[in-house]
Design a protein around this motif. Structure first.
Motif, PDB file in Angstrom:
ATOM      1  N   GLN A   1      -1.151   1.122  -1.028  1.00  0.00           N
ATOM      2  CA  GLN A   1      -2.165   1.440  -2.038  1.00  0.00           C
ATOM      3  C   GLN A   1      -1.657   1.182  -3.465  1.00  0.00           C
ATOM      4  O   GLN A   1      -2.398   0.715  -4.326  1.00  0.00           O
ATOM      5  CB  GLN A   1      -2.608   2.914  -1.896  1.00  0.00           C
ATOM      6  CG  GLN A   1      -3.856   3.225  -2.675  1.00  0.00           C
ATOM      7  CD  GLN A   1      -4.556   4.495  -2.214  1.00  0.00           C
ATOM      8  OE1 GLN A   1      -5.245   5.147  -2.970  1.00  0.00           O
ATOM      9  NE2 GLN A   1      -4.409   4.875  -0.964  1.00  0.00           N
TER      10      GLN A   1
ATOM     11  N   GLY B   1      -2.941  -2.173   6.680  1.00  0.00           N
ATOM     12  CA  GLY B   1      -1.837  -1.366   6.182  1.00  0.00           C
ATOM     13  C   GLY B   1      -1.071  -0.691   7.310  1.00  0.00           C
ATOM     14  O   GLY B   1       0.163  -0.691   7.338  1.00  0.00           O
ATOM     15  N   ALA B   2      -1.796  -0.093   8.259  1.00  0.00           N
ATOM     16  CA  ALA B   2      -1.133   0.617   9.350  1.00  0.00           C
ATOM     17  C   ALA B   2      -0.224  -0.329  10.135  1.00  0.00           C
ATOM     18  O   ALA B   2       0.884   0.040  10.525  1.00  0.00           O
ATOM     19  CB  ALA B   2      -2.168   1.244  10.277  1.00  0.00           C
TER      20      ALA B   2
ATOM     21  N   PHE C   1       0.347   9.583   3.537  1.00  0.00           N
ATOM     22  CA  PHE C   1      -0.620   8.898   4.399  1.00  0.00           C
ATOM     23  C   PHE C   1      -0.095   7.500   4.691  1.00  0.00           C
ATOM     24  O   PHE C   1       0.212   6.753   3.766  1.00  0.00           O
ATOM     25  CB  PHE C   1      -2.002   8.802   3.747  1.00  0.00           C
ATOM     26  CG  PHE C   1      -3.005   8.129   4.643  1.00  0.00           C
ATOM     27  CD1 PHE C   1      -3.586   8.830   5.693  1.00  0.00           C
ATOM     28  CD2 PHE C   1      -3.335   6.795   4.481  1.00  0.00           C
ATOM     29  CE1 PHE C   1      -4.492   8.209   6.551  1.00  0.00           C
ATOM     30  CE2 PHE C   1      -4.231   6.168   5.331  1.00  0.00           C
ATOM     31  CZ  PHE C   1      -4.811   6.872   6.369  1.00  0.00           C
ATOM     32  N   HIS C   2       0.038   7.172   5.974  1.00  0.00           N
ATOM     33  CA  HIS C   2       0.579   5.869   6.334  1.00  0.00           C
ATOM     34  C   HIS C   2      -0.331   5.101   7.287  1.00  0.00           C
ATOM     35  O   HIS C   2       0.063   4.042   7.786  1.00  0.00           O
ATOM     36  CB  HIS C   2       1.971   6.032   6.944  1.00  0.00           C
ATOM     37  CG  HIS C   2       2.966   6.665   6.011  1.00  0.00           C
ATOM     38  ND1 HIS C   2       3.318   6.090   4.806  1.00  0.00           N
ATOM     39  CD2 HIS C   2       3.659   7.842   6.064  1.00  0.00           C
ATOM     40  CE1 HIS C   2       4.204   6.866   4.185  1.00  0.00           C
ATOM     41  NE2 HIS C   2       4.418   7.941   4.920  1.00  0.00           N
TER      42      HIS C   2
ATOM     43  N   ASP D   1       6.100   2.627   1.111  1.00  0.00           N
ATOM     44  CA  ASP D   1       4.733   2.305   1.503  1.00  0.00           C
ATOM     45  C   ASP D   1       3.948   2.048   0.221  1.00  0.00           C
ATOM     46  O   ASP D   1       3.562   2.982  -0.470  1.00  0.00           O
ATOM     47  CB  ASP D   1       4.126   3.473   2.301  1.00  0.00           C
ATOM     48  CG  ASP D   1       2.671   3.186   2.711  1.00  0.00           C
ATOM     49  OD1 ASP D   1       2.087   2.208   2.195  1.00  0.00           O
ATOM     50  OD2 ASP D   1       2.131   3.960   3.533  1.00  0.00           O
TER      51      ASP D   1
ATOM     52  N   GLU E   1       5.776   6.922  -0.122  1.00  0.00           N
ATOM     53  CA  GLU E   1       4.851   6.257  -1.042  1.00  0.00           C
ATOM     54  C   GLU E   1       5.333   6.564  -2.467  1.00  0.00           C
ATOM     55  O   GLU E   1       5.358   7.748  -2.843  1.00  0.00           O
ATOM     56  CB  GLU E   1       3.443   6.841  -0.915  1.00  0.00           C
ATOM     57  CG  GLU E   1       2.710   6.606   0.382  1.00  0.00           C
ATOM     58  CD  GLU E   1       1.569   7.626   0.545  1.00  0.00           C
ATOM     59  OE1 GLU E   1       0.465   7.369   0.052  1.00  0.00           O
ATOM     60  OE2 GLU E   1       1.804   8.681   1.154  1.00  0.00           O
TER      61      GLU E   1
ATOM     62  N   LYS F   1      -4.111  -3.525   1.447  1.00  0.00           N
ATOM     63  CA  LYS F   1      -5.153  -3.263   0.444  1.00  0.00           C
ATOM     64  C   LYS F   1      -5.236  -4.366  -0.626  1.00  0.00           C
ATOM     65  O   LYS F   1      -5.764  -5.431  -0.337  1.00  0.00           O
ATOM     66  CB  LYS F   1      -4.945  -1.871  -0.170  1.00  0.00           C
ATOM     67  CG  LYS F   1      -5.178  -0.764   0.887  1.00  0.00           C
ATOM     68  CD  LYS F   1      -5.504   0.592   0.289  1.00  0.00           C
ATOM     69  CE  LYS F   1      -6.068   1.521   1.342  1.00  0.00           C
ATOM     70  NZ  LYS F   1      -5.098   2.439   1.916  1.00  0.00           N
TER      71      LYS F   1
END
Ligand code: PLP
Length: 399
Positions: free
Chosen positions: A217, A96-97, A129-130, A214, A181, A243
């Motif tokens: 998730q 993901g990052a 959160f990224h 993003d 997100e 994910k």
């Protein structure tokens, strides 16, 4: 025995030997209901026969060739992702990052190629959160993840969650885009109101900015739409995925429109492992199942059943659960007790879940979960709440 691993994780004292569908089993055969899904990764549960077949067949042909050569699985998966989204082009990553890094670089290069190299800053949101690379911890902006790692990577301006006035105020001559997100995961399962998503799209159009979502998730059917941005009726310019797209095989992707990708020309970005044939075989197999007619309806139906059950449990245990949050099968409860206590009580009832920010417990079963599994999980959640209430009553009695 002391571990030879970095001590960076607070691991539960629990190991699993085998998984099947929504269940995991320890070496002594104890069964757990997996509503953690490896943090929303095991979208089709454990050892889904179609994924096992795709992976083992590919493993017998070729594992890795690098991006020096054509990788037919990449072409196919990219074509299917673009046909089913806003996007025209895809870059495959391992995580993901890395998908976020590619998204950030794509946005900066877009403005560079448009003759505005000074536009490199992204507006981000509190609670975001990224990822854990140097750029993505700066994008997330959480002091606990930035501390001790030197100067934060420049180029991120953080504003409060769902505060459009703050977004407007943060837009300046150096702004390249907005990174959000659609449903905050790690931050505590906060869905961005649809009207806010639409207002952000309008602001981007007005100021010539790129909207980056993003969906590492919340993407790939987790919320009951293939992509969470669809709920608000808008389309982004760039999207990061990971994910659930790999169903347990490490992979990610950055998707962009033809226009947004215009700066990412030959040689400006790369990866050794990204898009390798094993990952592509599994990614295509995940899409085979997720795109089957009725699959996403099933996610929505199970999500509704789960939400109603959780709301009932919240009503019955107001001292433990404050509210129910989330979308589809990306559900959570905000706790009145420390969330770690509920996570431990659920583990004692053999239900796996994930803690999150804002004192939330995330409950994210595999998307193949059945009604009977949801009902079994609800029984275990109810039992965990009763156990916590009994323990609190005991403490009061002995005080
Ligand atoms: C997990 C996550 C990431 C980071 O993914 P990694 O694979 O751990 O690098 C980025 N953004 C969101 C929203 C996530 O949930």
């Amino acid at each position: 025995m002391t571990s030879a691993l970095y001590p960076t994780f607070a691991r539960a004292d629990l190991a699993f030997e085998r998984g099947e569908g929504v269940r995991l089993f320890t070496a002594d055969g104890t069964e757990y209901l997996d509503f953690a899904s490896g943090i929303a990764v095991n979208s089709l549960g454990h050892c889904h026969p179609h994924l096992v077949k795709a992976l083992t067949e590919q493993a017998g042909r070729v594992w890795h060739v690098s991006n020096l050569y054509q990788v037919p699985g990449q072409e196919e998966l990219a074509r299917r992702l673009t046909e089913n989204s806003f996007a025209d082009a895809v870059f495959f990553t391992n995580s993901g990052a890395e998908a976020l890094e590619c998204a950030i670089k794509t946005a900066r290069r877009y403005h560079y190629a448009s003759g505005s190299p000074e536009r490199y800053r992204l507006i981000t949101f509190e609670g975001a959160f990224h990822g854990r690379t140097l750029a993505t911890i700066a994008a997330g902006g959480q002091p606990k993840y930035l501390e001790g790692f030197g100067p934060a990577v420049d180029g991120f301006d953080q504003v409060p969650f769902d505060d459009l006035d703050a977004v407007r105020a943060a837009i300046g001559p150096q702004t390249a885009g907005i990174l959000i997100e659609p449903v905050q995961g790690e931050g505590g399962l906060r869905p961005v109101p649809f009207a806010t998503m639409r207002a952000l799209r309008a602001l981007c159009d007005e100021h010539g900015l790129l909207l980056i979502v993003d969906e590492v998730q919340c993407g790939v059917a987790r919320t009951g739409k293939l992509f969470a941005y669809e709920w608000s009726g808008i389309e982004p310019d760039i999207m990061a995925l990971a994910k659930g797209i790999g169903g347990g095989f490490p992979m990610g992707a950055c998707l962009a429109t033809r226009e947004a990708v215009k700066g990412m020309v030959h040689g400006v970005h790369g990866t050794t492992f990204g898009g390798n044939p094993l990952a592509m075989a599994v990614g295509n197999a995940v899409l085979d199942v997720v795109l089957e007619p009725g699959f996403i309806d099933h996610v929505r139906e199970m999500g509704l059943r789960f939400r109603q059950g959780l709301a009932r449990i919240a009503d019955e245990h107001p001292g433990i659960i404050e509210t129910v949050r989330g979308e589809g099968l990306m559900m959570g409860v905000k706790c009145r007790v420390p969330n770690k206590e509920l996570v431990a009580a659920l583990q004692a009832e053999r239900l796996l879940c994930v803690g999150a920010g804002d004192n939330v417990v995330r409950l994210m079963p595999p998307l193949i979960v059945e009604a009977s599994d949801i009902d079994a999980a609800l029984d275990r959640i109810d039992a965990a709440c009763r156990a916590l209430e009994a323990a609190a009553a005991l403490r009061r009695a002995s005080a």
